[in-house]
Design an enzyme around this catalytic site. Sequence first.
Site: not given
Length: 411
Positions: A7, A92, A181, A242
């Site tokens: 990742n 990922r 996700h 965010r």
Amino acid sequence: MNVLVINAGSSSLKYQLFDMKTEKILAKGNCDRIGLDGHLKHTPVGNGKSVFDSDIHLPTHAEAISAVIEKLTSDDYGVIGSLSEINAVGHRTVHGGRKFFASALIDEDVIAVLEDCIRLAPLHIPANLMGINACRESMPAVPQVAVFDTSFHHTIPEEAYIYPIPYKYYEENDIRRYGFHGTSHRYVSALAIERLGGKAEGTKIITCHLGNGSSLAAIKDGKSIDTTMGVTPLEGVPMGTRCGSVDPSLVDIIAAIEGTAIKETMDVLNKKSGVLGIYGKSSDFRDIETAAGIDISDGSTKEKTDADHRAKLALDVFSYQVAKFIGSYIVTLGGLDALVFTAGIGENSPYIRKAICDRLSGIGVVINDEANAVRAVDFLDITGNGSKVKVFAIPTNEELVIARDTMEIIT
Ligand code: AMP
């Protein structure tokens, strides 16, 4: 067969090496501050070897991958004899655009499509590509697989993914809801389906991946039919930093207030908003809950005269917005069998789970406060007596999904 899961972020690279016969982790670790000074923490699992945790010069992702391979195969910290024991690498990959609806074996065509996706995910894809290219260079004979955060959401119908903006942006520029996700929503919804009896057909589930980034998915018959994140991960519920869904005119208004260009204004919405924006001191829910007078070990509220109002307000805004999206997804699904919490907050915060579920009492959601008052280290059923909906907290495992997909593609 061993699969290395990577990742890659812009200055970090996390990894886990899986033995796929047992699906056990052989080693895991994290390269940090790549391109700055560099740090590697490498942890062999279960073979008695030492942990390596030290600053180490990591000017690029290529050096980071070389350092990881060196540690995985070393006498002192290693878990495999040589590079030949890594049978595949799963990456990922944040965005698959409109081309990838499933994981893919990486070749030049896949790289070209990923490069084209940079315009949709300019913050993430370049970092993913650095990880992929570094692995291809260090391990040219090892198959590399891209597993996309977006692909689980490819079943979302047109009416949910089309934005009400000029249609040409979809046709010509691929602007639509993608969602993220996906590996997490897929993993925890599959476990929830097992618990509901094992048949996906007829099930209605809402999965809440609540972490530093947060998103919800409405999952019918085991398939995603809507999700809160959009063309980028900025849309949806408020997050650590965010803003989530806000009036788009804010971009213009904040730019005028600050006298900044679009990029700097977007930084406010991406990096300085969410619960950090409201509380002002931290984006970490442990800090915010503690400041609000909550005991993070069991979610109980302490008598605290100096409890911070803005910390409590940040938690209230978060739980209100999450509950509001859950309400709208009950309409989308036409009912609800199970509500699932996962990721850092969803697994570990009894307070947030309860704050959200309390707002859903009008539609028959009841949780068992005692069962809820712990962290979900395993599948945790927190459904209360008389609840019309099952409520689960399930530890996610995105790396295992990536490893399984990688295995499936190479065998
Ligand atoms: P993730 O992005 O999934 O790693 O989740 C990170 C978020 O989980 C951060 O906001 C953490 O503060 C939050 N988190 C982790 N442990 C706890 C806990 N015990 N209580 C509340 N929040 C937690």
